[in-house]
Design an enzyme around this catalytic site. Structure first.
Site, PDB file in Angstrom:
ATOM      1  N   SER A   1      38.596  40.497  35.358  1.00 26.52           N
ATOM      2  CA  SER A   1      37.563  41.526  35.238  1.00 26.52           C
ATOM      3  C   SER A   1      37.907  42.688  36.147  1.00 26.52           C
ATOM      4  CB  SER A   1      36.206  40.937  35.635  1.00 26.52           C
ATOM      5  OG  SER A   1      35.230  41.937  35.808  1.00 26.52           O
TER       6      SER A   1
ATOM      7  N   TYR B   1      30.119  35.954  41.073  1.00 25.64           N
ATOM      8  CA  TYR B   1      31.085  36.304  40.029  1.00 25.64           C
ATOM      9  C   TYR B   1      32.243  37.109  40.607  1.00 25.64           C
ATOM     10  CZ  TYR B   1      32.903  38.226  35.642  1.00 25.64           C
ATOM     11  OH  TYR B   1      33.718  38.600  34.601  1.00 25.64           O
TER      12      TYR B   1
END
Length: 337
Positions: free
Chosen positions: A144, A157
């Site tokens: 990401s 996350y």
């Protein structure tokens, strides 16, 4: 070099029951690849298995919690027994919490890290156990933009994605030292329209949303399959927002700290009040027996992009460079006229 996707016979996709994993399995199935589908939710697994079979490929759905190393090892053995050795392993499974760090309980943070980081470690270990003896294979780590830039309300996350980068870089060095032909690459994604915003644990006052610009899961899937096709590159960046986030953090991280402190809360929430009584998938899948098939897309389709020109250019750097060189030569010739 790692094997090209069209030469791959057996692939594994973790987190295959929904979102990016589901979209990626669909694309691989179009290549006629036998696919082992790993996830916790039986309903989603059965649904994606049917999609793979409808495309003409064999599917092996396996219920597995990627946080449990022994379950992942058992899945690897079953794949070997039923399909043979794995050529391509894609790590994508994750879970997380939308909340300020101080409102995230220690056990919740630990669980998110075990699924989203250690799940990649366990999957990579099992993949290597089948690839290293044959001296071939490709591992794709789905990352990401937040692997390089933390944002508020997603500490678990962001921490997991940062950890995956460090782990993968260390492993890549070891494989190079051993002169191994096993390849490891990463694909860093932008905000995506996936079901995560309907099933992750959230303590936000309003319903969670991806930070715009938002892309459809198929954009990520194309990039992942493209990376598997060309695993010699260290990593791929998908979406101009990913490029700007990573490069911006290299140049002015302090400025981004202040910008995200001011905008990061509002941009991750819709105007709709959150339903804090709804179930979440941190500990148990919501697409378990009697549950709902969430599919690949989330609820933000009307606001999402189905293509990323930047991602295409990233996968075709030589063609892009040649085009730019030709354009530059043409411009120079025109100026000399």
């Amino acid at each position: 070099m790692g094997r090209r996707v069209q030469d791959v016979r057996v692939a594994v996709v973790t987190g295959a029951s929904a979102g990016v994993g589901r979209a990626t399995a669909r694309l691989l199935a179009q290549r006629g690849i036998e696919i082992a589908l790993l996830a916790r939710g039986r309903v989603g697994l059965d649904a994606v298995a049917e999609e793979v079979r409808a495309a003409g490929s064999r599917a092996l759905p396996i219920e597995v919690d990627m946080a449990d190393h022994e379950q992942v090892v058992a899945a690897g053995r079953r794949i070997m027994a039923e399909f043979g050795p794995v050529d391509l392993w894609i790590n994508d499974a994750f879970s997380s919490v939308f909340a300020p760090f101080q409102e995230t309980r220690p056990e919740e943070f630990r669980r998110a890290m075990e699924v989203s980081y250690l799940g990649y470690v366990h999957g990579t270990r099992v993949a290597l156990s089948q690839m290293v003896p044959r001296d071939r294979g490709t591992i794709v780590q789905v990352g990401s933009a937040l692997a390089y830039r933390g944002i508020p309300l997603q500490a678990a996350y962001c921490g997991a994605k940062h950890a995956i980068v460090g782990f993968t870089e260390s492993l890549r060095c070891e494989l190079l030292h051993e002169r191994s032909n096993v390849r490891v690459t990463m694909v860093h994604l932008p905000a995506l329209n996936t079901p995560q915003f309907d099933w992750l644990l959230s303590r936000l006052p309003r319903h969670a949303q991806p930070v715009p610009p938002i892309y459809e899961p198929v954009v990520a899937a194309r990039a992942i399959v493209g990376a598997a096709d060309r695993p010699g590159r260290r990593e791929y960046w998908v979406g101009m927002s990913t490029v700007l986030t990573i490069l911006g953090n290299r140049v002015a991280p302090g400025l981004l700290d202040r910008y995200l402190a001011r905008t990061g809360y509002k941009s991750q929430q819709t105007a709709r009040p959150a339903d804090h009584d709804r179930p979440n998938n941190l500990w148990q899948p919501l697409d378990g027996p009697g549950g709902h098939d969430y599919g690949a897309r989330g609820e933000f389709t009307g606001r999402s992009h189905s293509r990323s020109p930047q991602a295409w250019l990233s996968r075709h750097r030589r063609l892009t460079a040649a085009g730019l060189a030709a354009a530059a030569a043409g411009t120079a010739a025109w100026r000399r006229r």
